[in-house]
Design a protein around this motif. Structure first.
Motif, PDB file in Angstrom:
ATOM      1  N   ARG A  36       0.770   3.970  -2.922  1.00  0.00           N
ATOM      2  CA  ARG A  36       0.628   5.129  -2.794  1.00  0.00           C
ATOM      3  C   ARG A  36       1.547   5.915  -3.374  1.00  0.00           C
ATOM      4  O   ARG A  36       1.186   7.389  -3.728  1.00  0.00           O
ATOM      5  N   ARG A  65       0.964   6.882  -7.046  1.00  0.00           N
ATOM      6  CA  ARG A  65      -0.033   7.448  -7.822  1.00  0.00           C
ATOM      7  C   ARG A  65      -0.252   8.556  -7.375  1.00  0.00           C
ATOM      8  O   ARG A  65      -0.447   9.756  -7.748  1.00  0.00           O
ATOM      9  N   GLY A  66       0.973   9.265  -6.491  1.00  0.00           N
ATOM     10  CA  GLY A  66       0.872  10.317  -5.879  1.00  0.00           C
ATOM     11  C   GLY A  66       2.089  11.392  -7.386  1.00  0.00           C
ATOM     12  O   GLY A  66       1.840  12.487  -7.739  1.00  0.00           O
ATOM     13  N   LEU A 119       0.805  -1.117  -0.018  1.00  0.00           N
ATOM     14  CA  LEU A 119      -0.349   0.181   0.422  1.00  0.00           C
ATOM     15  C   LEU A 119       0.996   1.323  -0.127  1.00  0.00           C
ATOM     16  O   LEU A 119       0.389   2.647  -0.112  1.00  0.00           O
ATOM     17  N   ARG A 120       2.014   0.903   1.384  1.00  0.00           N
ATOM     18  CA  ARG A 120       3.413   2.208   0.335  1.00  0.00           C
ATOM     19  C   ARG A 120       3.741   2.682  -0.990  1.00  0.00           C
ATOM     20  O   ARG A 120       3.866   4.013  -1.023  1.00  0.00           O
ATOM     21  N   ALA A 169       0.632   0.104  -9.411  1.00  0.00           N
ATOM     22  CA  ALA A 169       0.072   0.414  -8.081  1.00  0.00           C
ATOM     23  C   ALA A 169      -0.956   0.019  -8.358  1.00  0.00           C
ATOM     24  O   ALA A 169      -1.485  -0.494  -7.059  1.00  0.00           O
ATOM     25  N   LYS A 195      -0.155  11.700 -10.220  1.00  0.00           N
ATOM     26  CA  LYS A 195      -0.586  12.582  -9.743  1.00  0.00           C
ATOM     27  C   LYS A 195      -0.565  13.965 -10.005  1.00  0.00           C
ATOM     28  O   LYS A 195      -0.466  15.608 -10.810  1.00  0.00           O
ATOM     29  N   GLU A 201      -1.901  -2.862  -4.932  1.00  0.00           N
ATOM     30  CA  GLU A 201      -3.333  -2.046  -3.923  1.00  0.00           C
ATOM     31  C   GLU A 201      -3.848  -3.641  -4.103  1.00  0.00           C
ATOM     32  O   GLU A 201      -4.598  -4.242  -2.946  1.00  0.00           O
TER      33      GLU A 201
END
Length: 254
Positions: free
Chosen positions: A53, A56-57, A49-50, A127, A60, A131
């Motif tokens: 994230r 995706r960060g 999960l880290r 990613a 974005k 997940e």
């Protein structure tokens, strides 16, 4: 009756305490049988999960994703990045000779944009895969928690041992008191009658023995005196016979 009732109550209490102590000693170690698997799955889930994230960060924010740990391990991303590096070199060399509006430059720029889109899409796929792995681990953790038996509360064996020792000591003392027979007082020997026939006979024998000893001692004393007197008389006769020849010349002279 009260003592017997207390003994029975203590016996039952001691039996229950020893049974609880035996159960506590045979109790398995704290934790569920799936504790190690749950811990490993939890660590994998959190790590995935880290990474997801972070990817995706970066996507974005439009930041480069090549330096992220979840991206470096992808072979597809590595090939795309290698092609992008080669294309950047061509763009730098061609841009030194041609204008950006030149068809060759436009083609190279279009290829670069396509590679960047492919890299971003592959990063998004990574990613999503991370997940999905995290969701699978989360479901497996929930399954293990459902199959694991409820852990038994930890029992203080030290307190049970102390209580069992106290009950055992009290029970032994009460049993000793229950079966204790009062000691019988020792019989007092009757006092001897000094005028009894047996005592008189013993006293007579003792007196006769003492009298016999005195008579024997007196006889020995008289024998010694007679022997001393005879020896003295013998010595006197010898002295008289020796002095007679000396007195005869004196009478003739006179």
């Amino acid at each position: 009756a009260a003592l017997a009732g207390r003994i029975e109550a203590l016996r039952l209490s001691l039996r229950d305490t020893e049974a609880a102590l035996d159960t506590a000693r045979r109790q398995p170690a704290a934790g569920t049988p799936y504790e190690a698997q749950i811990a490993a799955a939890t660590e994998r889930r959190d790590l995935a999960l880290r990474h997801a994230r972070a990817i995706r960060g970066a996507l974005k924010a439009g930041a480069p994703v090549a330096a992220l740990s979840g991206i470096r391990d992808s072979a597809v991303i590595g090939q795309l990045l290698a092609r992008q590096a080669t294309l950047d070199g061509e763009l730098a060399e061609t841009g030194a000779r041609l204008r950006p509006t030149h068809p060759t430059m436009r083609a190279l720029l279009a290829q670069r944009d396509t590679l960047a889109g492919q890299i971003r899409a592959e990063a998004a796929s990574i990613a999503a895969a991370l997940e999905a792995e995290a969701q699978f681990d989360d479901a497996q953790i929930a399954l293990w928690h459902g199959e694991a038996p409820t852990p038994i509360a930890t029992v203080d064996t030290g307190a049970l041992e102390a209580r069992a020792a106290a009950d055992r000591a009290e029970l032994d003392a009460l049993v000793d008191a229950y079966f204790d027979i009062p000691a019988v007082a020792p019989a007092v020997a009757p006092q001897a009658d000094p005028l009894a026939p047996a005592n008189l006979a013993l006293a007579g024998l003792a007196g006769l023995a003492a009298l016999a000893l005195q008579v024997l001692a007196a006889r020995r004393r008289r024998v010694r005196e007679r022997a001393d007197l005879a020896a003295w008389q013998a010595d006197s006769d010898l002295e008289s016979s020796a002095a007679a020849p000396e007195a005869e010349p004196l009478r003739q002279a006179s």
